[in-house]
Design a protein around this motif. Structure first.
Motif, short mmCIF file in Angstrom:
data_model
loop_
_atom_site.label_atom_id
_atom_site.label_comp_id
_atom_site.label_asym_id
_atom_site.label_seq_id
_atom_site.Cartn_x
_atom_site.Cartn_y
_atom_site.Cartn_z
N LEU A 82 -64.18 7.59 -19.69
CA LEU A 82 -64.04 8.27 -20.99
C LEU A 82 -62.77 9.11 -21.05
O LEU A 82 -62.22 9.32 -22.12
N ARG A 83 -62.31 9.58 -19.91
CA ARG A 83 -61.08 10.38 -19.90
C ARG A 83 -59.85 9.57 -20.28
O ARG A 83 -58.85 10.12 -20.70
N PHE A 84 -59.94 8.25 -20.12
CA PHE A 84 -58.81 7.39 -20.47
C PHE A 84 -58.86 6.92 -21.92
O PHE A 84 -58.06 6.10 -22.34
N THR A 85 -59.82 7.43 -22.67
CA THR A 85 -59.86 7.17 -24.11
C THR A 85 -59.49 8.47 -24.81
O THR A 85 -59.41 9.52 -24.19
N ARG A 86 -59.26 8.38 -26.10
CA ARG A 86 -58.96 9.59 -26.87
C ARG A 86 -60.18 10.12 -27.60
O ARG A 86 -60.09 11.06 -28.36
N TRP A 87 -61.35 9.49 -27.36
CA TRP A 87 -62.56 9.93 -28.04
C TRP A 87 -63.00 11.27 -27.49
O TRP A 87 -63.11 11.46 -26.29
N PRO A 110 -75.87 4.09 -19.55
CA PRO A 110 -75.27 2.97 -20.28
C PRO A 110 -73.98 2.48 -19.60
O PRO A 110 -73.29 3.23 -18.92
N SER A 111 -73.70 1.22 -19.82
CA SER A 111 -72.41 0.69 -19.37
C SER A 111 -71.34 1.15 -20.35
O SER A 111 -71.64 1.59 -21.47
N LYS A 112 -70.09 1.03 -19.94
CA LYS A 112 -68.99 1.41 -20.82
C LYS A 112 -69.02 0.55 -22.09
O LYS A 112 -68.85 1.05 -23.19
N ARG A 113 -69.28 -0.72 -21.93
CA ARG A 113 -69.32 -1.64 -23.08
C ARG A 113 -70.43 -1.25 -24.06
O ARG A 113 -70.23 -1.21 -25.27
N SER A 150 -60.32 1.31 -31.07
CA SER A 150 -61.58 0.63 -31.39
C SER A 150 -61.73 -0.68 -30.65
O SER A 150 -62.78 -1.26 -30.63
N SER A 151 -60.68 -1.16 -30.04
CA SER A 151 -60.75 -2.47 -29.40
C SER A 151 -60.97 -2.39 -27.90
O SER A 151 -61.13 -3.40 -27.25
N ARG A 152 -60.97 -1.21 -27.31
CA ARG A 152 -61.20 -1.12 -25.87
C ARG A 152 -62.64 -1.43 -25.54
O ARG A 152 -63.53 -1.10 -26.27
N LYS A 153 -62.82 -2.06 -24.38
CA LYS A 153 -64.19 -2.41 -23.94
C LYS A 153 -64.43 -1.91 -22.57
O LYS A 153 -63.64 -1.72 -21.77
N ARG A 160 -68.06 7.79 -12.62
CA ARG A 160 -67.43 6.57 -13.12
C ARG A 160 -67.33 6.58 -14.64
O ARG A 160 -66.25 6.32 -15.20
N LEU A 161 -68.42 6.91 -15.32
CA LEU A 161 -68.40 6.93 -16.78
C LEU A 161 -67.49 8.02 -17.32
O LEU A 161 -66.72 7.80 -18.25
#
Length: 134
Positions: free
Chosen positions: A64-69, A109-112, A131-134, A59-60
């Motif tokens: 994370l794959r849907f972010t660019r980090w 940890p949770s995503k948030r 930076s605004s995704r939660k 799940r985590l």
């Protein structure tokens, strides 16, 4: 009539099982550019310690794959040093996902919570992703 219902339910059950198995396989594949070992992981960024079959890890990692980090993913079943590190921060247990952000460890940890840690402890990563995704 009941045999038709039974057949439909069987097909539906098999379809759900096939989708679940496909999801398990895809979610457990390491990212080609992000898979690493504990020794090679970038300690200034995000490192996700995981193991195959862990639904919380899947799940985590999928989130994370849907972010660019950029982040490193370390399979603790393939890296004894990584497993030892996880045990050292998780009270002797191999609790995964364990994530480090700029060297600070968080167990499951949770995503948030993870994104808040990135904003606080690794602001250099914010230029790589939202930076605004939660």
């Amino acid at each position: 009539m009941s045999s038709v219902i039974s057949s439909v339910l069987s097909v539906a059950g098999i379809s759900v099982l096939a989708l679940y198995l496909a999801w398990m396989i895809i979610a457990n594949l390491p990212r080609r550019d992000r898979a690493t070992s504990h020794g090679l992981a970038d300690r200034t960024g995000v490192v996700v310690y995981w193991r195959p079959g862990c639904k919380y890890c899947m799940r985590l990692r999928m989130r994370l794959r849907f972010t660019r980090w950029r982040h490193a993913e370390v399979n603790i079943w393939r890296d004894p040093d990584a497993a030892a590190f996880v045990r050292s921060v998780a009270d002797g247990n191999e609790t995964v996902p364990t994530v480090t952000v700029a060297g600070k460890a968080m167990v499951n940890p949770s995503k948030r919570r993870l994104f808040a840690a990135i904003r606080t402890d690794a602001p250099h990563l914010l230029s790589q992703g939202p930076s605004s995704r939660k």
